[in-house]
Design an enzyme around this catalytic site. Structure first.
Site, PDB file in Angstrom:
ATOM      1  N   CYS A 116      57.821 -54.815 -42.544  1.00  0.00           N
ATOM      2  CA  CYS A 116      57.058 -55.671 -42.831  1.00  0.00           C
ATOM      3  C   CYS A 116      57.744 -57.023 -43.118  1.00  0.00           C
ATOM      4  O   CYS A 116      58.765 -57.265 -43.446  1.00  0.00           O
ATOM      5  CB  CYS A 116      56.583 -55.343 -44.479  1.00  0.00           C
ATOM      6  SG  CYS A 116      55.573 -56.737 -45.106  1.00  0.00           S
ATOM      7  N   CYS A 132      54.598 -45.737 -34.825  1.00  0.00           N
ATOM      8  CA  CYS A 132      54.765 -44.396 -35.612  1.00  0.00           C
ATOM      9  C   CYS A 132      55.146 -44.755 -37.289  1.00  0.00           C
ATOM     10  O   CYS A 132      56.305 -45.198 -37.459  1.00  0.00           O
ATOM     11  CB  CYS A 132      55.749 -43.486 -35.140  1.00  0.00           C
ATOM     12  SG  CYS A 132      55.882 -41.905 -35.769  1.00  0.00           S
TER      13      CYS A 132
HETATM   14 ZN   LIG Z   1      55.420 -55.755 -47.340  1.00  0.00          ZN
END
Ligand SMILES: [Zn+2]
Length: 171
Positions: free
Chosen positions: A136, A159
């Site tokens: 992220c 994935c």
């Molecule tokens: Zn995050």
């Protein structure tokens, strides 16, 4: 106590021996400098280790913060076919749209593209493989890996660990 990630950062550049012996080198090779930059990577959302442990389930913590991998076919998100958004389980940033989800038959939720400005990647040399790690971009939480054997139009296969994601069905 080192997390697996800190251990890899340390061992990647200088070898585990230096770490085990507690030797802190004053100068390091260029490889180590790259690893150092990685360790210093700054994310918008940050928490102390104990805060992450409190925020996440034990299983989520291992995946997001220690680059773990969930058992194949263990995530209910494999069979999530509704329209909606898959967000980061660490910081809630929207990461993937159901429009790019496909059945990769690998046992992990798979997408052929992330949303804009959602994820970042780095090279992962663990387990004797060279893979592209995906995390992220806002909290740095490990999500999974991206491979070049995905479907059109991108040819990519993101994935992902289902435990690293939360699903928000379209209202
Ligand atoms: Zn995050």
């Amino acid at each position: 106590m080192f997390s697996r990630r800190q251990f890899l950062v340390a061992s990647g550049g200088l070898g585990a021996t230096a770490l085990v012996m507690g030797v802190l080198p004053k100068f390091s090779a260029s490889v180590a400098l790259v690893d150092e930059a990685r360790a210093l990577e700054v994310f918008e959302v940050t928490h102390s280790d104990s805060e992450w442990r409190a925020l996440l389930s034990a299983e989520q913590y291992v995946i997001l913060r220690e680059e773990g991998t969930e058992r194949a076919y263990s995530s209910p998100l494999n069979n999530e076919h509704r329209k909606g958004i898959f967000a980061c389980a660490g910081c809630d940033l929207p990461l993937f749209s159901s429009d790019t989800k496909f059945d990769s038959r690998t046992g992990w939720p798979s997408f052929w593209a992330p949303l804009d400005n959602a994820v970042a990647t780095r090279q992962d040399r663990s387990f004797g493989m060279l893979r592209e790690e995906v995390h992220c971009r806002r909290c740095g939480g490990h999500l999974g890996h991206v491979f070049q054997d995905g479907p059109k139009p991108t040819g990519l296969r993101y994935c992902m660990n289902g435990l690293a994601l939360t699903f928000k069905p379209q209202a």
